[in-house]
Design an enzyme around this catalytic site. Structure first.
Site, PDB file in Angstrom:
ATOM      1  CE1 TYR A  53      -4.313   0.733  -0.358  1.00 28.38           C
ATOM      2  CE2 TYR A  53      -4.374  -1.479   0.558  1.00 28.38           C
ATOM      3  CZ  TYR A  53      -4.994  -0.448  -0.129  1.00 28.38           C
ATOM      4  OH  TYR A  53      -6.264  -0.603  -0.583  1.00 28.38           O
ATOM      5  CD  GLU A  55      -4.749   4.946   0.779  1.00 26.52           C
ATOM      6  OE1 GLU A  55      -4.643   5.526   1.874  1.00 26.52           O
ATOM      7  OE2 GLU A  55      -5.741   4.288   0.456  1.00 26.52           O
ATOM      8  CG  ASP A 199      -8.058  11.177 -23.998  1.00 30.03           C
ATOM      9  OD1 ASP A 199      -7.030  10.466 -24.095  1.00 30.03           O
ATOM     10  OD2 ASP A 199      -9.176  10.730 -23.673  1.00 30.03           O
ATOM     11  CB  THR A 225      -4.341   4.552 -22.418  1.00 27.92           C
ATOM     12  OG1 THR A 225      -4.088   4.724 -23.815  1.00 27.92           O
ATOM     13  CG2 THR A 225      -5.805   4.824 -22.137  1.00 27.92           C
ATOM     14  CE  LYS A 228      -6.785   2.971 -25.647  1.00 26.77           C
ATOM     15  NZ  LYS A 228      -7.853   3.984 -25.701  1.00 26.77           N
ATOM     16  NE  ARG A 234      -6.441  -3.014 -20.510  1.00 27.68           N
ATOM     17  CZ  ARG A 234      -6.413  -3.051 -21.837  1.00 27.68           C
ATOM     18  NH1 ARG A 234      -5.604  -3.872 -22.476  1.00 27.68           N
ATOM     19  NH2 ARG A 234      -7.192  -2.278 -22.544  1.00 27.68           N
TER      20      ARG A 234
END
Ligand SMILES: *Cc1c(COP(=O)(O)O)cnc(C)c1O
Length: 414
Positions: A53, A55, A199, A225, A228, A234
């Site tokens: 974790y 954060e 984008d 992203t 691609k 991903r």
């Protein structure tokens, strides 16, 4: 990849993964949003950072034990900044849509007006479609492509912007094959006092590979992203001007997300390192050469392509001129091992589940090593398959040819 333990532990999942591996290696992958990651990028996703974790951000975490996680995330940030010439990068966004949600959250209030490209003209769901959070939370108005040229009509964009006074203008697409006039978008946004948001999910790899114009240096905020054309795992990243860094980071965490996926961030870092190499420029250039060659061959065979060609990695083909709709074409081509995605064409008379077009892209087949000469073969197979759509026998023959051909091009990771 070695799945020895998985094979013993869970045969069902192991078998499905192995079958997918075979499907990917035997087929011609023309889905414009897909690619094959390298062995190194693939390996990096399976690591113990998934146990952790983290954060917060490097140096400012809400959990202990971050000395190695911070190294990973800092490297990813530095490489992203270098790759796109960005002042600030957030590498925690889980995927493209959540990244866009964070962008809107950091610059807008619910109900604010935003101008984006309409979905059936090549935009993305997260650019204001009514079924998507973006269309539900914000007051989107949409621009379109010119019905004659198939290109975004910048005079129209300006006209709408002057009339609607949006707080933000979104430039970017999922199915558009021409250069975006980033500078013109910026001028229009400045004229009406709107934020500029690019984008670049589809073309990030072509921009990083210096084959297309980069909006990062002069847009307020840019999302992409990573899976691609950029050929990473991903995921997504957000880049912005330094003056917006705090608000963007806060929107990602704690605004939208909890703990970052540091094992994927590690893999993003590896993909960015690969994209910084000179070979990646060659790759990005070849992607475009292949797309232009494929578009040219299809036009010779009588196919209608929206905007009559391509400047990037994709093209939207109107299949109705060949007597099938996009869904039928998708199914026929699937039978011969050619993977495409159905797509609307601008002002499509057909409904979204049976649109008129298919979208074809060359990022994946270029990763496997295909070149311009191979595009002629590919176009001929597409034409033969559509012509012989009612003959299982003929379709099977084509499928064998496609498979034999594809297996000559090794697939990374297998
Ligand atoms: C693919 C894409 C996205 C969404 O990415 P996901 O990772 O599927 O959420 C966002 N915007 C554009 C323009 C895209 O093409």
């Amino acid at each position: 990849m070695n799945y020895k333990n998985l094979q013993e532990e869970d045969k069902d999942i192991f078998d499905a993964i192995k079958n997918e591996e075979r499907r990917q290696s035997e087929g011609m992958e023309l889905i414009a949003s897909e690619n094959y990651v390298s062995q190194a990028v693939l390996e990096t996703m399976a690591n113990v950072l998934t146990n952790k974790y983290s954060e917060g951000y490097p140096g400012k975490r809400y959990y202990g034990g971050q000395e190695y996680v911070d190294i990973v995330e800092e490297i990813a940030i530095e490489r992203a900044k270098k790759l796109f010439n960005a002042e600030h990068a957030n590498v925690q966004a889980l995927s493209g849509s959540p990244a866009n949600a964070a962008v809107y959250m950091s610059f807008l209030k619910p109900g604010d007006k935003v101008l984006g490209l309409k979905l059936d003209h090549g935009g993305h769901l997260s650019h204001g479609h009514p079924v998507n959070f973006s269309g539900m939370l914000y007051d989107f108005v949409q621009y379109e492509v010119n019905p004659e040229t198939g290109r975004i009509d910048m005079d129209k964009v300006r006209e709408i912007a002057l009339k609607e006074k949006p707080k933000m203008i979104v430039a970017g697409f999922s199915a558009y094959s021409r250069e975006i006039e980033w500078k013109k978008f910026k001028e229009i946004a400045d004229e009406v006092g709107a934020f500029t948001f690019a984008d670049i999910a589809h073309t990030a790899g072509l921009i990083a590979g210096e084959q297309m114009d980069n909006p990062v240096p002069f847009f307020d905020v840019v999302s992409t992203t990573t899976h691609k054309t950029l050929r990473g795992p991903r995921g997504a990243i957000i880049m912005c001007k330094e003056k917006f860094a705090k608000q963007v980071d806060r929107a990602v965490f704690p605004g939208m997300q909890g703990g970052p996926h540091e094992h994927i961030i590690a893999s993003k870092a590896v993909a960015f390192k690969e994209a910084l190499k000179p070979e990646f420029k060659t790759y990005a250039g070849q992607v475009i050469k292949n797309a232009k060659a494929l578009a040219g061959e299809l036009i010779n065979l009588g196919y209608k392509i929206v905007s009559d060609g391509t400047d990037n990695h994709l093209m939207v083909v109107d299949m109705t001129s060949k007597g099938v709709n996009g869904r039928e074409a998708e199914e026929i081509l699937d039978k011969v091992g050619i993977s495409v995605s159905r797509s609307t064409i601008p002002n499509d008379p057909n409904p979204p589940m049976r649109p008129s077009g298919v979208r074809l892209g060359t990022p994946a087949i270029t990763t496997r090593g295909m070149k311009e000469d191979d595009m002629k073969k590919l176009a001929d197979w597409i034409e033969e398959a559509i012509k012989n759509k009612n003959s299982e026998n003929e379709l099977n023959k084509i499928k064998e040819n496609v498979k034999e051909f594809c297996l000559k091009f090794p697939m990374p990771g297998v």
